[in-house]
Design an enzyme around this catalytic site. Structure first.
Site, PDB file in Angstrom:
ATOM      1  N   TYR A 141      95.396  56.771  32.944  1.00  0.00           N
ATOM      2  CA  TYR A 141      95.092  55.741  31.948  1.00  0.00           C
ATOM      3  C   TYR A 141      93.891  54.891  32.348  1.00  0.00           C
ATOM      4  O   TYR A 141      93.247  54.271  31.514  1.00  0.00           O
ATOM      5  CB  TYR A 141      96.303  54.834  31.712  1.00  0.00           C
ATOM      6  CG  TYR A 141      97.456  55.512  30.980  1.00  0.00           C
ATOM      7  CD1 TYR A 141      97.395  56.857  30.626  1.00  0.00           C
ATOM      8  CD2 TYR A 141      98.595  54.810  30.641  1.00  0.00           C
ATOM      9  CE1 TYR A 141      98.433  57.474  29.976  1.00  0.00           C
ATOM     10  CE2 TYR A 141      99.649  55.432  29.975  1.00  0.00           C
ATOM     11  CZ  TYR A 141      99.559  56.764  29.644  1.00  0.00           C
ATOM     12  OH  TYR A 141     100.588  57.383  28.989  1.00  0.00           O
ATOM     13  N   LYS A 189     104.154  65.965  40.299  1.00  0.00           N
ATOM     14  CA  LYS A 189     103.900  67.357  39.919  1.00  0.00           C
ATOM     15  C   LYS A 189     103.152  67.997  41.081  1.00  0.00           C
ATOM     16  O   LYS A 189     102.046  68.548  40.921  1.00  0.00           O
ATOM     17  CB  LYS A 189     103.100  67.375  38.596  1.00  0.00           C
ATOM     18  CG  LYS A 189     102.951  68.744  37.957  1.00  0.00           C
ATOM     19  CD  LYS A 189     104.230  69.338  37.427  1.00  0.00           C
ATOM     20  CE  LYS A 189     103.990  70.741  36.926  1.00  0.00           C
ATOM     21  NZ  LYS A 189     105.241  71.492  36.702  1.00  0.00           N
ATOM     22  N   ASP A 221     108.556  67.850  35.053  1.00  0.00           N
ATOM     23  CA  ASP A 221     109.138  68.696  34.001  1.00  0.00           C
ATOM     24  C   ASP A 221     110.638  68.873  34.220  1.00  0.00           C
ATOM     25  O   ASP A 221     111.438  68.754  33.278  1.00  0.00           O
ATOM     26  CB  ASP A 221     108.412  70.053  33.928  1.00  0.00           C
ATOM     27  CG  ASP A 221     108.115  70.667  35.286  1.00  0.00           C
ATOM     28  OD1 ASP A 221     108.246  69.961  36.305  1.00  0.00           O
ATOM     29  OD2 ASP A 221     107.765  71.858  35.341  1.00  0.00           O
ATOM     30  N   ASP A 245     105.458  56.516  31.660  1.00  0.00           N
ATOM     31  CA  ASP A 245     105.388  56.151  30.247  1.00  0.00           C
ATOM     32  C   ASP A 245     106.327  57.058  29.441  1.00  0.00           C
ATOM     33  O   ASP A 245     107.130  56.615  28.610  1.00  0.00           O
ATOM     34  CB  ASP A 245     103.929  56.306  29.775  1.00  0.00           C
ATOM     35  CG  ASP A 245     103.672  55.638  28.446  1.00  0.00           C
ATOM     36  OD1 ASP A 245     104.602  55.027  27.894  1.00  0.00           O
ATOM     37  OD2 ASP A 245     102.538  55.738  27.948  1.00  0.00           O
ATOM     38  N   ASP A 249     110.465  56.130  27.968  1.00  0.00           N
ATOM     39  CA  ASP A 249     110.770  56.205  26.533  1.00  0.00           C
ATOM     40  C   ASP A 249     111.857  57.243  26.270  1.00  0.00           C
ATOM     41  O   ASP A 249     112.763  57.030  25.472  1.00  0.00           O
ATOM     42  CB  ASP A 249     109.522  56.537  25.712  1.00  0.00           C
ATOM     43  CG  ASP A 249     108.800  55.269  25.258  1.00  0.00           C
ATOM     44  OD1 ASP A 249     109.058  54.206  25.860  1.00  0.00           O
ATOM     45  OD2 ASP A 249     107.988  55.346  24.320  1.00  0.00           O
TER      46      ASP A 249
END
Ligand code: NAD
Length: 363
Positions: A141, A189, A221, A245, A249
């Site tokens: 970001y 990851k 994942d 993020d 959610d």
């Protein structure tokens, strides 16, 4: 305990839910003899209208002079055509970056009484109690270089972390785990990304300072599946900005309502506390807003800025108790007036306040 709290209620349902959170804080202060002072300043759409900017200088100044900032929500349809940095949300982004918090805490929990509100099965989610720690100032970001080169039809972002950026957020996560069930799961990851390999190495290095905390690693994942299949197995989860993020959610569906989720951003100059939901223009001004997310956010102020663990737990237990007693705001009742007593924003706030008072006075 002395606390200077800046209230930036913002737009839409922000002022309605923030009022109820402040009432709970005042109740806690009155019972415990704490000295909490509250200052109110404008942010977001209301500030654009009155001051011509979404983050007026005196709001920022007051925020930096506070011990904690409690934000309601910002945003409104009438501002949607403005450029991003001039919009209400631009003011919030500027405030977040000026306060400098890098660790975003998002608790994820299941209330037994609300399991029916989640699309997941009750036997999977019951008893879930996870604290997500999302790194907030780094990763893709913010990383440079970044570009959408339209002439070449090519775009790229840079996911970048330094060892120190990882170590500081990992340290906060380990410290939180020490006060909870002493388990930390770091999500990355590392099987594909070098930035994740550095992330993992830094977390392991910091872990040596916390031998009492059990550390595990999961790939993002796989974690997206584990959270849906066996959320009870996780205590504190730390991850980088983009993965956090998405995971936070996703985990919101466990709790079952946006109106219930609190958050805190810590580690910077001043901690920033905000319910996860937005300004909900569709229900603003109708006393329909659920204030429990804002009230649970007030509990985070007590815990993380006030060091008042017993009081924070009492507020959380009061929310649970009120739900056990069958009280619901409209978003939680979903039209079921046969089994529940449906309360408006102010009535729900008053019910929690009354329960907090009984709990603390009898403690
Ligand atoms: P939203 O969270 O405001 O609303 C989504 C849905 O959830 C709506 O149907 C709303 O009525 C409902 N809802 C939200 N909070 C609730 C509560 N406490 N009680 C009952 N119902 C609740 O998200 P949105 O509609 O995508 O965005 C509306 C505005 O809020 C936009 O301008 C957006 O940019 C802004 N926003 C601000 C923040 C923030 O201030 N942190 C966060 C998200 C969105």
């Amino acid at each position: 305990m002395k606390l200077k709290i800046l209230i930036t209620a913002g737009d839409g349902i922000g002022p309605e839910v923030t009022n109820e959170a402040v009432a709970v804080l005042k109740e806690v202060a009155a019972i415990g003899g704490h000295d909490f002072t509250f200052t109110e300043k404008r942010i977001g759409g209301v500030a654009i209208v009155k001051d011509g900017t979404p983050l007026p200088a005196d709001t920022l100044e007051a925020a930096l002079a506070s011990d904690a900032v409690l934000l309601g929500a910002v945003g409104g349809n009438e501002f949607n055509s403005m450029p991003p940095d001039k919009r209400p949300e631009g003011g919030l982004l500027q405030l977040r970056s000026a306060l400098g918090g890098y660790a975003n805490l998002r608790p994820c929990f299941s209330f037994k009484e609300l399991t029916v509100n989640s699309p997941l099965r009750p036997e999977i989610i019951e008893g879930t109690d996870i604290m997500f720690v999302r790194e907030l100032l780094g990763g893709a970001y913010f990383g440079k270089p970044r570009e959408w080169n339209k002439a070449e039809n090519r775009a790229y972002n840079t996911m970048v972390y330094t060892r120190d950026e990882v170590a500081r957020v990992a340290r906060i996560a380990f410290q939180l785990a020490q006060k909870r069930r002493k388990k930390l799961c770091s999500v990355d990851k590392a099987n594909v990304l070098e930035v994740s390999q550095l992330w993992r190495a830094a977390v392991v290095e910091v872990g040596a300072e916390f031998p009492d905390v059990e550390l595990e690693h999961q790939y993002i994942d796989a974690m997206a599946m584990h959270i849906m299949n066996r959320p009870r197995d996780f205590d504190v989860v730390v991850t980088e900005n983009l993965f956090g993020d998405i995971l936070t959610d996703e985990s919101g569906v466990i709790t079952g309502s946006l109106g219930l989720l609190p958050s805190a951003t810590i580690g910077g100059k001043v901690n920033l506390y905000e319910p996860v939901h937005g300004s909900a223009p569709d229900i603003a001004g109708k006393s329909l807003a659920n204030p429990l997310g804002a009230i649970l956010t007030a509990a985070l102020i007590l815990r993380h800025s006030g060091g008042l663990e017993a009081e924070a737990s009492a507020v959380e237990a009061s929310v649970r108790k009120v739900l056990e007693q069958g009280f619901r705001t409209a978003d939680l009742a979903r039209g079921n007036t046969r089994d529940f007593t449906v309360l408006n924003t102010q009535q729900m706030g008053a019910k929690v306040c009354e329960t907090v008072k009984t709990m603390l006075v009898n403690a």
